[in-house]
Design an enzyme around this catalytic site. Structure first.
Site, PDB file in Angstrom:
ATOM      1  N   ASN A  68      51.067  22.549  22.275  1.00 47.83           N
ATOM      2  CA  ASN A  68      50.290  21.620  22.948  1.00 47.83           C
ATOM      3  C   ASN A  68      50.442  20.206  22.380  1.00 47.83           C
ATOM      4  O   ASN A  68      50.605  20.203  21.149  1.00 47.83           O
ATOM      5  CB  ASN A  68      49.028  22.219  23.399  1.00 47.83           C
ATOM      6  CG  ASN A  68      48.352  22.641  22.458  1.00 47.83           C
ATOM      7  OD1 ASN A  68      47.774  21.670  21.506  1.00 47.83           O
ATOM      8  ND2 ASN A  68      47.915  23.883  22.132  1.00 47.83           N
TER       9      ASN A  68
ATOM     10  N   ASP B 296      46.720  30.048  24.930  1.00 46.60           N
ATOM     11  CA  ASP B 296      46.174  31.253  25.472  1.00 46.60           C
ATOM     12  C   ASP B 296      46.966  32.431  25.735  1.00 46.60           C
ATOM     13  O   ASP B 296      46.613  33.391  25.606  1.00 46.60           O
ATOM     14  CB  ASP B 296      45.328  30.609  26.988  1.00 46.60           C
ATOM     15  CG  ASP B 296      44.276  29.841  26.776  1.00 46.60           C
ATOM     16  OD1 ASP B 296      43.320  30.055  25.804  1.00 46.60           O
ATOM     17  OD2 ASP B 296      44.446  28.888  27.773  1.00 46.60           O
TER      18      ASP B 296
ATOM     19  N   LYS C  47      68.009  33.627  17.498  1.00 42.60           N
ATOM     20  CA  LYS C  47      68.326  32.495  18.631  1.00 42.60           C
ATOM     21  C   LYS C  47      68.601  33.060  19.674  1.00 42.60           C
ATOM     22  O   LYS C  47      69.590  33.815  19.887  1.00 42.60           O
ATOM     23  CB  LYS C  47      68.965  31.382  17.958  1.00 42.60           C
ATOM     24  CG  LYS C  47      69.127  30.254  18.748  1.00 42.60           C
ATOM     25  CD  LYS C  47      69.975  29.175  18.209  1.00 42.60           C
ATOM     26  CE  LYS C  47      70.071  27.932  19.410  1.00 42.60           C
ATOM     27  NZ  LYS C  47      71.285  27.353  19.047  1.00 42.60           N
TER      28      LYS C  47
ATOM     29  N   PHE D  40      34.762  23.942  22.571  1.00 43.35           N
ATOM     30  CA  PHE D  40      35.336  22.790  23.122  1.00 43.35           C
ATOM     31  C   PHE D  40      35.797  22.987  24.618  1.00 43.35           C
ATOM     32  O   PHE D  40      36.331  24.118  24.618  1.00 43.35           O
ATOM     33  CB  PHE D  40      36.170  21.844  22.343  1.00 43.35           C
ATOM     34  CG  PHE D  40      35.849  21.286  21.403  1.00 43.35           C
ATOM     35  CD1 PHE D  40      35.244  21.614  20.174  1.00 43.35           C
ATOM     36  CD2 PHE D  40      35.760  19.650  21.311  1.00 43.35           C
ATOM     37  CE1 PHE D  40      34.534  20.635  19.129  1.00 43.35           C
ATOM     38  CE2 PHE D  40      35.318  18.554  20.546  1.00 43.35           C
ATOM     39  CZ  PHE D  40      34.570  19.519  19.568  1.00 43.35           C
TER      40      PHE D  40
ATOM     41  N   LYS E  67      32.004  28.129  30.884  1.00 43.81           N
ATOM     42  CA  LYS E  67      32.738  28.549  29.619  1.00 43.81           C
ATOM     43  C   LYS E  67      31.163  28.900  28.622  1.00 43.81           C
ATOM     44  O   LYS E  67      31.263  29.745  27.836  1.00 43.81           O
ATOM     45  CB  LYS E  67      33.240  27.357  28.661  1.00 43.81           C
ATOM     46  CG  LYS E  67      34.644  27.620  28.084  1.00 43.81           C
ATOM     47  CD  LYS E  67      35.443  26.589  27.902  1.00 43.81           C
ATOM     48  CE  LYS E  67      36.458  26.579  29.306  1.00 43.81           C
ATOM     49  NZ  LYS E  67      37.442  25.600  29.186  1.00 43.81           N
TER      50      LYS E  67
ATOM     51  N   LYS F 229      31.153  32.573  27.661  1.00 45.79           N
ATOM     52  CA  LYS F 229      31.560  33.103  26.175  1.00 45.79           C
ATOM     53  C   LYS F 229      30.093  32.901  25.323  1.00 45.79           C
ATOM     54  O   LYS F 229      30.206  33.059  24.096  1.00 45.79           O
ATOM     55  CB  LYS F 229      32.393  32.102  25.522  1.00 45.79           C
ATOM     56  CG  LYS F 229      33.856  31.990  26.056  1.00 45.79           C
ATOM     57  CD  LYS F 229      34.858  31.382  25.218  1.00 45.79           C
ATOM     58  CE  LYS F 229      36.201  31.319  25.937  1.00 45.79           C
ATOM     59  NZ  LYS F 229      37.389  30.881  25.143  1.00 45.79           N
TER      60      LYS F 229
HETATM   61  N1  CTP Z   1      39.775  29.112  22.154  1.00 43.59           N
HETATM   62  C1  CTP Z   1      39.990  30.056  21.108  1.00 43.59           C
HETATM   63  N2  CTP Z   1      41.052  31.047  21.197  1.00 43.59           N
HETATM   64  C2  CTP Z   1      41.581  30.925  22.208  1.00 43.59           C
HETATM   65  C3  CTP Z   1      41.575  30.080  23.193  1.00 43.59           C
HETATM   66  C4  CTP Z   1      40.721  29.150  23.053  1.00 43.59           C
HETATM   67  O1  CTP Z   1      39.189  29.997  20.122  1.00 43.59           O
HETATM   68  N3  CTP Z   1      42.674  32.011  22.377  1.00 43.59           N
HETATM   69  C5  CTP Z   1      38.716  27.922  22.112  1.00 43.59           C
HETATM   70  C6  CTP Z   1      39.124  26.412  21.667  1.00 43.59           C
HETATM   71  O2  CTP Z   1      38.982  26.326  20.525  1.00 43.59           O
HETATM   72  C7  CTP Z   1      38.195  25.918  22.652  1.00 43.59           C
HETATM   73  C8  CTP Z   1      37.591  26.994  23.631  1.00 43.59           C
HETATM   74  O3  CTP Z   1      37.950  28.202  23.128  1.00 43.59           O
HETATM   75  O4  CTP Z   1      36.860  25.944  21.650  1.00 43.59           O
HETATM   76  C9  CTP Z   1      38.277  26.526  24.965  1.00 43.59           C
HETATM   77  O5  CTP Z   1      37.839  27.650  25.974  1.00 43.59           O
HETATM   78  P1  CTP Z   1      39.211  28.374  26.962  1.00 43.59           P
HETATM   79  O6  CTP Z   1      38.381  29.001  27.921  1.00 43.59           O
HETATM   80  O7  CTP Z   1      40.192  28.835  26.141  1.00 43.59           O
HETATM   81  O8  CTP Z   1      39.575  27.140  27.419  1.00 43.59           O
HETATM   82  P2  CTP Z   1      40.731  26.929  28.515  1.00 43.59           P
HETATM   83  O9  CTP Z   1      42.015  27.441  28.125  1.00 43.59           O
HETATM   84  O10 CTP Z   1      40.491  25.453  28.937  1.00 43.59           O
HETATM   85  O11 CTP Z   1      40.145  27.895  29.648  1.00 43.59           O
HETATM   86  P3  CTP Z   1      40.534  28.037  31.285  1.00 43.59           P
HETATM   87  O12 CTP Z   1      41.554  29.233  31.134  1.00 43.59           O
HETATM   88  O13 CTP Z   1      39.129  28.522  31.672  1.00 43.59           O
HETATM   89  O14 CTP Z   1      41.073  26.697  31.366  1.00 43.59           O
END
Ligand code: CTP
Length: 413
Positions: A220, A289, A299, A335, A349, A353
């Site tokens: 990302n 995620d 490859k 965040f 969130k 969490k």
């Molecule tokens: N985070 C984490 N580990 C993951 C995913 C996210 O520690 N596998 C943390 C990020 O560092 C950030 C927060 O979780 O502090 C973001 O939350 P998250 O719910 O994962 O955000 P999004 O991906 O934006 O969630 P959503 O699917 O609800 O959009």
């Protein structure tokens, strides 16, 4: 006016004469230096030497009837940007570690809010004694920094660790701390240098990279700028900081422990092993995620295919796991980078969490995106939501530190 004010504490070891050189170098670097000595230190170097070279009174004993200032330790300690001890004997380290305040220098340490840097020098056996090492560890846990002694021939003619580090290196480290903390003093944290002393931050930073095959990955746009700004702000305010960094577009700030972890699962592992020591966890990383369920060993070839389907599996939710299994006193900050319904999603969130603080930002707004040097944040807690105008990420990080500090004051350790 000098840029920095340094309180130079001299304790009673043979290396005390090197404190004169440290003072001269600091002065050449634009610092104003005021000296405090223990009684024993005056057996090695006369206070007059420092007085003549610093053009200021050298304080040895707070209770001396000749002393023009009866609460000199309080006044002295409040007027410095750094307390630097050169050399530090085993005795002064033991007193600092245990809160003993039986002379001017020890009282100054207790009354000081500025960062503290200690350069020990002593016989190897004294340095390696469990008692000394225990005291050093305790001071480090309190946020004190050390310029570790080096190996070499000692005054007692033995060879081993215990020699004072080169004065140039001591001064370099002092200046690094000063420029970091003074940078935030100059309007960035409104002068609250040292108010996070005793806290140990563990911060995830940057983006992760999830392998598809040995040459391709999913990632990302995270630059790591906000996470590193958090690390810099916390360190400038006296916290000990460890960063677990994924892929970042900028270098980490100096003086901070950095553990590299490229994928979500590596980051998860690194956080688990660093966490026990932390008092604050900040999840600033953009952790993927989902990651490819089965990364190919070789490859992937096109083989005439028009479409390719990748199966993805959920990565460990590092923040969620840290929060669910938190040890006593751990403050957990997450965040939320959103593009719509920012506050609503961020509050979800926080609740889902069970976080203490969520820092939300709308990454679709100009000035709040991944690679920007600025951010537009809202800080949410269970019972508050504060919106901030656009500001540099470093300053935004200080606002998050303010919220952490406030929570700590409300809850205690
Ligand atoms: N985070 C984490 N580990 C993951 C995913 C996210 O520690 N596998 C943390 C990020 O560092 C950030 C927060 O979780 O502090 C973001 O939350 P998250 O719910 O994962 O955000 P999004 O991906 O934006 O969630 P959503 O699917 O609800 O959009």
């Amino acid at each position: 006016m000098s840029r920095f004010r340094v309180g130079l504490g001299v304790s009673g070891g043979i290396a005390a004469y090197k404190a004169v050189e440290v003072m001269r170098l600091l002065q050449k670097s634009g610092c104003e230096v005021r000296v405090a000595m223990t009684r024993h230190a005056t057996e090695f170097v006369a206070p007059l030497t420092f007085r003549a070279l610093s053009d200021a009174e050298v304080v040895v004993d707070d209770y001396d009837p000749e002393n023009s200032d009866p609460i000199a330790h309080v006044n002295f300690s409040q007027k410095i940007d750094l307390l630097l001890i050169v050399p530090a004997t085993a005795n002064i380290i033991a007193k600092f570690a245990n809160g003993v305040a039986d002379d001017f220098l020890t009282s100054t340490y207790l009354a000081a809010t500025a960062p503290v840097l200690i350069a020990p020098a002593m016989n190897t056996t004294m340095w390696e004694q469990p008692a000394t090492q225990r005291n050093v560890a305790r001071l480090k846990a309190d946020g004190v920094r050390f310029v570790e002694p080096i190996a070499g021939e000692l005054a007692c003619k033995t060879v081993g660790t215990g020699k004072l580090e080169d004065v140039e290196n001591i001064v370099r480290q002092a200046l690094e701390i000063l420029s970091r903390s003074k940078g935030s003093n100059d309007g960035e944290n409104d002068g609250r240098t040292g108010d996070l002393k005793g806290e140990r931050f563990l911060i995830t930073v940057g983006g992760t990279r999830e392998a598809i095959d040995p040459v391709r990955f999913i990632s990302n746009h995270s630059s790591g700028k906000m996470g590193f700004a958090m690390a810099e702000a916390a360190a400038a305010r006296g916290a000990e900081v460890t960063v677990v960094a994924g892929v970042t577009a900028v270098d980490p700030p100096e003086g901070i422990k950095v553990v590299r972890a490229v994928s979500a699962s590596e980051m998860h592992k690194a956080v688990s092993s660093e966490l026990t020591n932390a008092t604050v966890f900040v999840g600033a990383a953009a952790v993927a995620d989902y990651a490819p369920a089965n990364a190919a060993d070789a490859k992937i070839k096109k083989d005439g295919r028009d479409t390719l389907t990748l199966e993805l599996k959920k990565t460990p939710d590092i923040l969620g796991e840290v929060s669910a299994n938190r040890h006593d006193g751990l403050i957990v900050v997450g965040f939320a980078a959103e593009t719509n319904n920012v506050i609503e999603f961020a509050r979800n969130k926080l609740e889902k969490k069970k976080l203490d603080i969520v820092v939300a930002n709308d990454v679709s707004k100009p000035g709040a995106g991944f690679n920007a040097d600025t951010n537009i944040i809202s800080i949410l807690t269970a019972d508050s939501a504060d919106d901030f105008a656009i500001m540099p990420k470093r300053q935004a990080a200080d606002r998050v530190c303010d919220a952490i500090k406030k929570l700590r004051e409300e809850r205690g350790r």
